[in-house]
Design a protein around this motif. Structure first.
Motif, PDB file in Angstrom:
ATOM      1  N   GLU A  40       0.823  -1.207   0.000  1.00  0.00           N
ATOM      2  CA  GLU A  40       0.000   0.000   0.000  1.00  0.00           C
ATOM      3  C   GLU A  40       0.862   1.263   0.000  1.00  0.00           C
ATOM      4  O   GLU A  40       0.567   2.216  -0.720  1.00  0.00           O
ATOM      5  N   ASN A  41       1.916   1.259   0.807  1.00  0.00           N
ATOM      6  CA  ASN A  41       2.801   2.429   0.871  1.00  0.00           C
ATOM      7  C   ASN A  41       3.443   2.708  -0.477  1.00  0.00           C
ATOM      8  O   ASN A  41       3.568   3.861  -0.891  1.00  0.00           O
ATOM      9  N   ARG A  42       3.858   1.673  -1.156  1.00  0.00           N
ATOM     10  CA  ARG A  42       4.581   1.845  -2.416  1.00  0.00           C
ATOM     11  C   ARG A  42       3.665   2.185  -3.588  1.00  0.00           C
ATOM     12  O   ARG A  42       4.087   2.881  -4.506  1.00  0.00           O
ATOM     13  N   ILE A  47      -5.170  -2.186  -0.647  1.00  0.00           N
ATOM     14  CA  ILE A  47      -5.227  -3.534  -1.224  1.00  0.00           C
ATOM     15  C   ILE A  47      -6.542  -3.752  -1.974  1.00  0.00           C
ATOM     16  O   ILE A  47      -6.556  -4.322  -3.069  1.00  0.00           O
ATOM     17  N   SER A  48      -7.634  -3.271  -1.411  1.00  0.00           N
ATOM     18  CA  SER A  48      -8.938  -3.437  -2.061  1.00  0.00           C
ATOM     19  C   SER A  48      -8.955  -2.795  -3.444  1.00  0.00           C
ATOM     20  O   SER A  48      -9.532  -3.344  -4.380  1.00  0.00           O
ATOM     21  N   TRP A  49      -8.321  -1.637  -3.570  1.00  0.00           N
ATOM     22  CA  TRP A  49      -8.267  -0.958  -4.864  1.00  0.00           C
ATOM     23  C   TRP A  49      -7.486  -1.801  -5.874  1.00  0.00           C
ATOM     24  O   TRP A  49      -7.897  -1.945  -7.020  1.00  0.00           O
ATOM     25  N   ARG A  62       2.309  -8.385  -7.547  1.00  0.00           N
ATOM     26  CA  ARG A  62       2.919  -7.303  -6.763  1.00  0.00           C
ATOM     27  C   ARG A  62       3.411  -7.818  -5.407  1.00  0.00           C
ATOM     28  O   ARG A  62       4.500  -7.461  -4.955  1.00  0.00           O
ATOM     29  N   GLU A  63       2.594  -8.652  -4.771  1.00  0.00           N
ATOM     30  CA  GLU A  63       2.925  -9.208  -3.460  1.00  0.00           C
ATOM     31  C   GLU A  63       4.220 -10.021  -3.530  1.00  0.00           C
ATOM     32  O   GLU A  63       5.076  -9.925  -2.647  1.00  0.00           O
ATOM     33  N   GLU A  64       4.369 -10.807  -4.577  1.00  0.00           N
ATOM     34  CA  GLU A  64       5.563 -11.646  -4.727  1.00  0.00           C
ATOM     35  C   GLU A  64       6.823 -10.781  -4.817  1.00  0.00           C
ATOM     36  O   GLU A  64       7.847 -11.093  -4.207  1.00  0.00           O
ATOM     37  N   LYS A  65       6.749  -9.687  -5.562  1.00  0.00           N
ATOM     38  CA  LYS A  65       7.904  -8.794  -5.704  1.00  0.00           C
ATOM     39  C   LYS A  65       8.266  -8.152  -4.361  1.00  0.00           C
ATOM     40  O   LYS A  65       9.443  -8.061  -4.005  1.00  0.00           O
ATOM     41  N   ILE A  66       7.265  -7.705  -3.641  1.00  0.00           N
ATOM     42  CA  ILE A  66       7.500  -7.069  -2.332  1.00  0.00           C
ATOM     43  C   ILE A  66       8.120  -8.068  -1.359  1.00  0.00           C
ATOM     44  O   ILE A  66       9.091  -7.757  -0.660  1.00  0.00           O
ATOM     45  N   ILE A  67       7.566  -9.268  -1.288  1.00  0.00           N
ATOM     46  CA  ILE A  67       8.069 -10.257  -0.332  1.00  0.00           C
ATOM     47  C   ILE A  67       9.470 -10.713  -0.718  1.00  0.00           C
ATOM     48  O   ILE A  67      10.319 -10.920   0.154  1.00  0.00           O
TER      49      ILE A  67
END
Length: 173
Positions: A40-42, A47-49, A62-67
């Motif tokens: 969300e910060n980045r 998340i809903s959006w 996106r989640e995979e890249k962040i983690i």
């Protein structure tokens, strides 16, 4: 010794990953990250959006890249999203880069903890929340277990006692 390793918290929504993670970092003098919050910060949106515009697949990419990025850091506690373990790559990142702690919660406790939370897109499908949570538990339970180093049930336990027991167990591994 504990502060030299990463700690990754996995489990279903409402298990207490963020709450426990924040207190754990205070006790261990480590940095805390929440993968959903980082996303969300980045992106500048919630998340809903992302779910509404890009769908679950777009969110998961996106989640995979962040983690991946977060798990490369040192001396952190990371609270992951409940569904992050769907990705084989994320499971590999977590299991190879730190200690994975599975925070379990019953569907009843999840319902109590998430019923007023409009933040969780998978619970906004229009289906009965209990049915959704049961389905997710069925789909994800074995994935959680497949990468877990330590497991703690968070039903009917206070956060401080869970954190105390996590620290106690971390000293043994």
């Amino acid at each position: 010794m504990i502060t030299k390793r990463n700690i990754f918290l996995i489990g279903p929504m409402g298990a207490g990953k963020s709450t426990i993670g924040r207190l754990l970092t205070q006790e261990l003098n480590m940095e805390f990250y929440d993968s959903d919050q980082e996303l969300e910060n980045r992106t500048g949106v919630d998340i809903s959006w992302i779910f509404d515009i890009e769908g679950e697949l777009g969110f998961r990419i996106r989640e995979e890249k962040i983690i991946d990025e977060l798990t490369r850091m040192s001396s952190i506690v990371l609270a992951t999203g409940g569904g992050s373990i769907i990705s084989k790559d994320i499971r590999n990142f977590l299991s190879s880069r730190g200690i994975v702690i599975y925070l379990q919660a019953s569907v009843q406790k999840q319902l109590m903890r998430t019923k007023k939370d409009s933040y969780r897109p998978l619970l906004k499908t229009g289906d009965d929340m209990s049915v959704v949570l049961q389905r997710l538990a069925f789909q994800r339970e074995e994935l959680y277990k497949s990468i877990t180093d330590l497991t703690f049930n968070t039903d009917n336990k206070n956060v401080k006692s869970i954190v105390y027991n996590i620290i106690k167990m971390l000293k043994t591994i």
